[in-house]
Design an enzyme around this catalytic site. Structure first.
Site, mmCIF file in Angstrom:
data_model
loop_
_atom_site.group_PDB
_atom_site.id
_atom_site.type_symbol
_atom_site.label_atom_id
_atom_site.label_comp_id
_atom_site.label_asym_id
_atom_site.label_seq_id
_atom_site.Cartn_x
_atom_site.Cartn_y
_atom_site.Cartn_z
ATOM 1 N N SER A 242 3.658 -71.075 12.285
ATOM 2 C CA SER A 242 2.942 -71.515 10.935
ATOM 3 C C SER A 242 1.707 -70.288 11.012
ATOM 4 O O SER A 242 1.256 -70.132 12.066
ATOM 5 C CB SER A 242 2.405 -72.605 11.097
ATOM 6 O OG SER A 242 1.474 -72.952 10.040
ATOM 7 N N LYS B 166 1.443 -75.565 17.197
ATOM 8 C CA LYS B 166 1.888 -74.398 17.092
ATOM 9 C C LYS B 166 1.604 -73.310 17.925
ATOM 10 O O LYS B 166 2.519 -72.322 18.386
ATOM 11 C CB LYS B 166 1.978 -74.083 15.459
ATOM 12 C CG LYS B 166 2.547 -75.005 14.594
ATOM 13 C CD LYS B 166 4.039 -75.130 14.618
ATOM 14 C CE LYS B 166 4.841 -76.118 13.695
ATOM 15 N NZ LYS B 166 6.465 -76.228 13.937
ATOM 16 N N TYR C 171 -2.086 -80.131 14.665
ATOM 17 C CA TYR C 171 -0.877 -79.514 14.094
ATOM 18 C C TYR C 171 -0.927 -78.109 14.528
ATOM 19 O O TYR C 171 -0.137 -77.473 14.928
ATOM 20 C CB TYR C 171 -0.939 -79.895 12.669
ATOM 21 C CG TYR C 171 0.086 -79.080 11.970
ATOM 22 C CD1 TYR C 171 1.690 -79.135 12.058
ATOM 23 C CD2 TYR C 171 -0.271 -77.820 11.543
ATOM 24 C CE1 TYR C 171 2.513 -78.317 11.727
ATOM 25 C CE2 TYR C 171 0.895 -77.058 10.816
ATOM 26 C CZ TYR C 171 1.864 -77.201 10.973
ATOM 27 O OH TYR C 171 3.177 -76.428 10.243
#
Ligand code: UFG
Length: 346
Positions: free
Chosen positions: A133, A162, A158
């Site tokens: 991302s 990644k 989150y």
């Protein structure tokens, strides 16, 4: 470019019933790649697999289990010795939720990745595409953001999963002959042209596009615009929105690069966006233009944790993956609207 026979390259798509995963399975099957989906349906629905079969005329092999379960994942790889690549989507992805439940995110996203990597090593599967991302960049100092831009401190658990996943894959790839490509997605929107698959947000959507389409469908009273006092031309925040089908095609370009032996190193990273930044107001205007509907809008304060603006330098992906995003913002909004209407008519 070498011509491979896609039929010889069976691909595992984890999270293949999800939003980006399902569109990727459709594109893979359209090109003749045999696909196996593993998905626990935690953020999807079982009809998605049937819809993929309906669109492509091919029913993908489907296994429902949780990849965070080590034994089940090991058993799956042991019974699938003919896999040639894995495209790993399966992960939790709600930024806001990850702030409140960080351990849920670390446990799920990292356990699943580690189990998949263990399974790949045991089964001798040598090619991995990882779903990363643009959040790994945080708020970049220079725009457009390039793959060489610094990966800054994460703004959410989150985003941190990644970043950590990319590092895990980077070190793992050099240890056991694995080739990997991480695709750093910008903001995926829109739905398949058939309006048979698309985004299925759980509960009230956090993301802009599903909130827009649901508001136009009468499910919400008004769309809240989070801040119009940003240092941008119209005061609203800017993102690089990319049509989900364009994004899906980037995954096929990535597996083909590895199958053709064109990787420049064991671990590569590519931005996957359009290279265009649009403000929240521009997205709303585009939606209103293509749908013919006026959205009730309320300007409210900034959403905590939001960055001001980000858009991609896509030249590396364009050149190395021989891939380019094609759909315009209007096309993205129109397909998102058609998908919402098909959901409302179900
Ligand atoms: N926005 C609104 N109103 C809303 C929802 C969003 O004004 O109701 C604004 C946001 O403030 C932001 C922009 O619209 O400025 C886009 O917001 P999204 O929530 O759609 O997308 P984000 O850029 O915050 O994050 C998304 C995904 C992440 C992903 C990231 C980059 O949620 O999972 O893109 O890939 F990591």
């Amino acid at each position: 470019m070498t011509e491979i026979n896609p039929g010889d390259f069976k691909i595992l798509v984890t999270g293949g019933a999800g939003y980006i995963g399902s569109h990727t399975v459709v594109e893979l099957q359209k090109q003749g790649f045999p696909v196996v989906i593993v998905d626990n349906l935690s953020n999807s629905r079982d009809f998605v697999v049937d819809r993929i079969a309906e669109i492509t005329g091919v029913a993908p092999e489907f296994h429902r289990f949780d990849l965070a379960d080590r034994d089940k994942t090991a058993g799956f790889f042991a019974s699938h010795p003919d896999l040639k690549a894995v495209i790993h989507f399966a992960a939790f992805k709600a930024v806001g939720e990850s702030m409140g439940e960080p351990l849920k995110y670390y446990l799920n996203n990292l356990d699943a990745l580690l189990n998949v990597l263990q399974g790949m090593r045991a089964a001798g599967v040598e090619n991995l595409v990882f779903s990363s991302s643009c959040t790994v960049y945080g708020q970049p100092d220079d725009l457009p953001v390039r793959e060489t831009s610094p990966v800054k401190d994460a703004w959410s658990p989150y985003a941190n999963t990644k970043q950590m996943s990319e590092q895990i894959i980077r070190f793992t790839s050099s240890s056991f002959g694995l080739r990997a490509i991480a695709l750093r997605y910008f903001n995926p929107v829109g739905a398949h042209e058939t309006a048979r698959i698309g985004e299925l947000p759980l509960g009230i959507p956090n993301n802009l596009t599903p909130f827009i389409t649901q508001t136009a469908a009468g499910l919400h009273e008004c769309l809240k615009v989070f801040g119009d006092d940003y240092p941008t031309p119209d005061g609203t925040a800017i993102r690089d929105y990319i049509h989900v089908t364009d994004l899906a095609r980037a995954h096929i370009a990535a597996v083909r690069r590895m199958f053709d032996g064109r990787s420049a190193s064991d671990f590569e990273v590519f931005n996957v966006g359009t290279g265009n930044g649009y403000s929240v107001k521009e997205v709303i205007q585009s939606f209103e233009r293509v749908s013919g509907k006026k959205l009730p809008v309320d300007i409210v304060s900034r959403r905590p944790g939001d960055i001001v603006q980000v858009w991609a330098d896509t030249s590396l992906a364009n050149r190395e993956l021989c891939w380019e995003a094609e759909k315009t913002l209007d096309e993205m909004m129109l397909s998102a609207w058609e998908w919402q209407q098909s959901l409302s008519n179900q």
